[in-house]
Scaffold this motif. Structure first.
Motif, PDB file in Angstrom:
ATOM      1  N   MET A  18     -29.489  39.861 -40.461  1.00 28.63           N
ATOM      2  CA  MET A  18     -28.406  39.639 -41.417  1.00 28.63           C
ATOM      3  C   MET A  18     -27.501  40.859 -41.518  1.00 28.63           C
ATOM      4  N   VAL A  19     -28.093  42.043 -41.487  1.00 31.20           N
ATOM      5  CA  VAL A  19     -27.284  43.266 -41.562  1.00 31.20           C
ATOM      6  C   VAL A  19     -26.383  43.367 -40.340  1.00 31.20           C
ATOM      7  N   ARG A  20     -26.950  43.088 -39.166  1.00 33.42           N
ATOM      8  CA  ARG A  20     -26.135  43.153 -37.942  1.00 33.42           C
ATOM      9  C   ARG A  20     -24.979  42.159 -37.995  1.00 33.42           C
ATOM     10  N   LEU A  21     -25.255  40.957 -38.480  1.00 38.96           N
ATOM     11  CA  LEU A  21     -24.212  39.933 -38.558  1.00 38.96           C
ATOM     12  C   LEU A  21     -23.123  40.308 -39.556  1.00 38.96           C
ATOM     13  N   GLN A  22     -23.519  40.813 -40.698  1.00 34.87           N
ATOM     14  CA  GLN A  22     -22.554  41.063 -41.777  1.00 34.87           C
ATOM     15  C   GLN A  22     -21.767  42.343 -41.588  1.00 34.87           C
ATOM     16  N   THR A  23     -22.265  43.262 -40.773  1.00 30.56           N
ATOM     17  CA  THR A  23     -21.576  44.545 -40.602  1.00 30.56           C
ATOM     18  C   THR A  23     -20.845  44.653 -39.272  1.00 30.56           C
ATOM     19  N   CYS A  24     -20.910  43.605 -38.441  1.00 28.90           N
ATOM     20  CA  CYS A  24     -20.191  43.668 -37.160  1.00 28.90           C
ATOM     21  C   CYS A  24     -18.689  43.548 -37.394  1.00 28.90           C
ATOM     22  N   GLU A  25     -17.909  43.833 -36.351  1.00 23.01           N
ATOM     23  CA  GLU A  25     -16.448  43.857 -36.491  1.00 23.01           C
ATOM     24  C   GLU A  25     -15.880  42.496 -36.883  1.00 23.01           C
ATOM     25  N   ASN A  26     -16.447  41.432 -36.334  1.00 23.32           N
ATOM     26  CA  ASN A  26     -15.956  40.077 -36.627  1.00 23.32           C
ATOM     27  C   ASN A  26     -17.152  39.212 -37.039  1.00 23.32           C
ATOM     28  N   PRO A  27     -17.573  39.293 -38.308  1.00 25.59           N
ATOM     29  CA  PRO A  27     -18.791  38.608 -38.748  1.00 25.59           C
ATOM     30  C   PRO A  27     -18.555  37.112 -38.977  1.00 25.59           C
ATOM     31  N   PRO A  28     -19.646  36.309 -39.009  1.00 29.11           N
ATOM     32  CA  PRO A  28     -19.497  34.897 -39.378  1.00 29.11           C
ATOM     33  C   PRO A  28     -18.958  34.764 -40.791  1.00 29.11           C
ATOM     34  N   LYS A  29     -18.062  33.814 -40.989  1.00 23.88           N
ATOM     35  CA  LYS A  29     -17.472  33.603 -42.317  1.00 23.88           C
ATOM     36  C   LYS A  29     -18.266  32.552 -43.065  1.00 23.88           C
ATOM     37  N   LYS A  30     -18.417  32.778 -44.382  1.00 22.42           N
ATOM     38  CA  LYS A  30     -19.092  31.828 -45.278  1.00 22.42           C
ATOM     39  C   LYS A  30     -20.466  31.434 -44.722  1.00 22.42           C
ATOM     40  N   SER A  78     -18.251  38.622 -33.156  1.00 21.27           N
ATOM     41  CA  SER A  78     -18.414  39.735 -32.219  1.00 21.27           C
ATOM     42  C   SER A  78     -19.492  39.398 -31.191  1.00 21.27           C
ATOM     43  N   PRO A  79     -19.223  39.658 -29.899  1.00 24.92           N
ATOM     44  CA  PRO A  79     -20.227  39.373 -28.866  1.00 24.92           C
ATOM     45  C   PRO A  79     -21.257  40.496 -28.755  1.00 24.92           C
ATOM     46  N   HIS A  80     -22.266  40.236 -27.951  1.00 21.85           N
ATOM     47  CA  HIS A  80     -23.271  41.241 -27.569  1.00 21.85           C
ATOM     48  C   HIS A  80     -24.053  41.793 -28.755  1.00 21.85           C
ATOM     49  N   LEU A  81     -24.199  41.021 -29.818  1.00 16.17           N
ATOM     50  CA  LEU A  81     -25.023  41.452 -30.945  1.00 16.17           C
ATOM     51  C   LEU A  81     -26.493  41.182 -30.635  1.00 16.17           C
ATOM     52  N   ASP A  82     -27.356  42.076 -31.084  1.00 17.38           N
ATOM     53  CA  ASP A  82     -28.794  41.898 -30.891  1.00 17.38           C
ATOM     54  C   ASP A  82     -29.319  40.965 -31.974  1.00 17.38           C
ATOM     55  N   VAL A  83     -28.928  39.691 -31.848  1.00 21.27           N
ATOM     56  CA  VAL A  83     -29.295  38.666 -32.830  1.00 21.27           C
ATOM     57  C   VAL A  83     -29.775  37.437 -32.072  1.00 21.27           C
ATOM     58  N   GLY A  84     -30.956  36.922 -32.434  1.00 25.34           N
ATOM     59  CA  GLY A  84     -31.454  35.710 -31.802  1.00 25.34           C
ATOM     60  C   GLY A  84     -31.917  35.944 -30.381  1.00 25.34           C
ATOM     61  N   GLY A  85     -32.294  34.848 -29.713  1.00 24.98           N
ATOM     62  CA  GLY A  85     -32.780  34.940 -28.348  1.00 24.98           C
ATOM     63  C   GLY A  85     -31.842  34.257 -27.380  1.00 24.98           C
ATOM     64  N   PRO A  86     -32.315  33.935 -26.168  1.00 27.45           N
ATOM     65  CA  PRO A  86     -31.480  33.247 -25.172  1.00 27.45           C
ATOM     66  C   PRO A  86     -31.004  31.903 -25.711  1.00 27.45           C
ATOM     67  N   ILE A  87     -29.755  31.560 -25.377  1.00 26.65           N
ATOM     68  CA  ILE A  87     -29.198  30.308 -25.904  1.00 26.65           C
ATOM     69  C   ILE A  87     -29.779  29.120 -25.151  1.00 26.65           C
TER      70      ILE A  87
END
Length: 560
Positions: A1-13, A40-49
């Motif tokens: 959650m921290v990685r998602l919320q602090t990245c340059e272009n985070p998910p909205k809502k 934002s791409p290349h975030l260390d979030v989740g696994g292979p799609i």
């Protein structure tokens, strides 16, 4: 959650739930659904799609994920070759390459108008990509704010049914600005149309001149008043003849027109030839030709509006007015697609509103205009509009005696062609969940034409009875309703024909609105009516008011 919320272009809502994330491109979406954002791409979030992350069924993959049909259409419109079920690698900036290929083939969003296409299909685009086509699409990310309700209205119709005029009129009505690019494109279109109108007039001028000369020779052979063999210069001149200088310009322009390169002389030649255009337009021969415009099917009624101002319009500093934009033929948009967002009053029938035009900010509408050519065979484009709640189908009331060539080069009645298109749309599986509002357009022109050309020129209308039976006029001291004008009876008759056709095909009710595209009040009323239809369609047991056209007298609507 921290990685998602602090990245340059985070998910909205971001809310609790299951999501998929494409680390290469930054595409982000709810599990089982198409992408709704690009983060934002290349975030260390989740696994292979997972290949079925978005529940795609197209056999085309982007970064290992099988894409949805909306994304496939987006790729095709961007010029990406998708045949043979390829696998693409797409980066965050839209650059793409086919699997196994080393060289980048291009960027998806470089194609003009792609941001508009993505917005209409509710697909995301990178936030730093400028809108190249200048369309007013406020919600360019494709993400609808959750506190707002966005109702999509699909505006379609057969060629020259008036959808472009209705769309532009709506922009003016609801203060949706035309961008600078749009105004420049429309300016170019107006300037080039000058030569198109003139080309039609010059072609028919030659025909009328030849017919006049043939008729004169016939009369001369019957009554020889002069010496035998007299072929003075006066014998070769008619009211459709023009002088040598204008004839030379006419021959050149018609040659360019026949070669299909009419637009190639613009914009550089526009100003150079403007005086000749003005001189030709004022010439007695062209005016005599224009006076027979009832025989010139391709000349629109706005031709004289622009030709009267040929020099002004041809200037480099010419800026189209709102009226010029409204009168200009067509719209300029990607693949015949145009979109705008606007709001309507809280209720079209609420008399307690303090100003009448007070808008409800939680209700917004997206008007999407698609040209008939862009719908494709069997209305395949409709699959892209599953979230559209209502279709506004426009029909020109004056098409009943007009003809055009279909895709196979066969000349067909335009009203019958409009009927065929209507049938293909209402019977499409996607239309089951949509309401339909029939817009019968160009009523002002019907009033002029119906007195000269009977409605029965169209075989579909062969049972129309223009006469009112004497049985309807009873002698009584009680006043009776006055006989409706012929154009009004024709409108009711056409509406009933479409309503019965719609019910026979769907078992549902078709709503009807009478419109003159150049009159803002009628367009405003039609769009408000569409809003009312959507409102009541969502409320159990309540239906919008609609004139029960099927109750019209048989004497008015039919001879049967």
């Amino acid at each position: 959650m921290v990685r998602l919320q602090t990245c340059e272009n985070p998910p909205k809502k971001l809310k609790p739930g299951n999501y998929w994330y494409d680390k290469v491109s930054g595409f982000w979406g709810k599990e089982g659904q198409k992408p709704c954002q690009i983060i934002s791409p290349h975030l260390d979030v989740g696994g292979p799609i997972w290949d079925k992350a978005s529940n795609g069924n197209t056999k085309v993959k982007i970064n290992n994920r099988e894409i949805t049909k909306e994304e496939l259409w987006m790729l095709k419109l961007a010029g990406v070759e998708c045949e043979g079920h390829p696998h693409f690698w797409v980066s965050a900036d839209g650059s793409y390459q086919e699997e196994g290929q080393k060289n980048v083939k291009g960027r998806i969003w470089d194609r003009t108008g792609m941001k508009l296409v993505c917005a209409v299909l509710s697909l995301p685009t990178p936030s730093d990509i400028a809108n190249p086509c200048g369309e007013e699409v406020n919600n360019v990310s494709g993400v609808v704010p959750e506190q707002n309700t966005l109702h999509k209205l699909l505006l379609v119709g057969y060629s020259r049914s008036g959808t472009s005029t209705i769309f532009k009129q709506a922009k003016l009505l609801y203060n949706v600005n035309f961008s600078e690019d749009e105004r420049q494109n429309i300016k170019f279109m107006i300037q080039s149309n000058l030569y198109g109108y003139l080309g039609i007039l010059l072609e028919r001028r030659e025909q009328f001149e030849e017919e006049s000369l043939i008729e004169r020779r016939k009369r001369h052979s019957i009554d020889r008043s002069g010496p035998s063999g007299n072929t003075g210069q006066g014998d070769n001149k008619t009211i459709y003849s023009i002088g040598p200088k204008l004839k030379a310009f006419s021959d050149w322009l018609l040659q360019v027109k026949m070669s299909g390169n009419l637009e190639s002389i613009f914009p550089t030649a526009t100003r150079e030839y403007a005086p000749l255009v003005e001189e030709l337009w004022k010439d007695a021969a062209i005016q005599a030709t224009y006076n027979r415009r009832s025989e010139l099917e391709m000349i629109p009624r706005v031709a004289s509006y622009f030709l009267d101002r040929a020099v002004e319009i041809s200037r480099t500093d010419y800026e189209p007015s709102d009226t010029d934009i409204l009168y200009a033929e067509g719209t300029t948009s990607s693949k015949g697609l145009a979109s705008m967002e606007f709001s309507l009053p809280k209720s079209a029938q609420d008399g307690s509103m303090e100003p009448a035009d007070q808008h409800d900010p939680s209700l917004s509408y997206q008007l999407i205009r698609v040209h008939a050519r862009s719908l494709g065979k069997n209305g395949k484009w409709l699959e892209m509009f599953e979230d559209v709640k209502i279709v506004l189908f426009s029909v020109s009331l004056t098409d009943y005696d007009q003809f055009s060539e279909d895709d196979n080069g066969i000349c067909t009645n335009k009203m019958l062609a409009s009927k065929k298109l209507f049938e293909s749309i209402v019977t499409h599986p996607t239309s089951d969940r949509m309401e339909f509002l029939l817009i019968l357009n160009k009523f002002d022109l019907l009033e002029e034409k119906i007195e000269q050309v009977p409605l029965t020129e169209c075989e579909w209308f062969n049972d129309f009875n223009s006469m009112i039976s004497e049985n309807n006029h009873h002698s009584s001291s009680i006043s009776v309703f006055p006989t409706p004008p012929l154009a009004q009876r024709a409108f009711h008759y056409i509406a009933v024909k479409f309503k019965r056709l719609f019910t026979s095909l769907t078992g549902r009710k078709l709503y009807v609105s009478l419109v003159t595209g150049l009159e803002p009040d009628t367009v405003d009323e039609a769009l408000k009516y569409a809003g009312e239809i959507l409102k009541w369609a969502s409320e159990e047991g309540i239906k919008p008011s609609d004139i029960d056209l099927s109750s019209c007298s048989n004497e008015v609507s039919s001879s049967s």
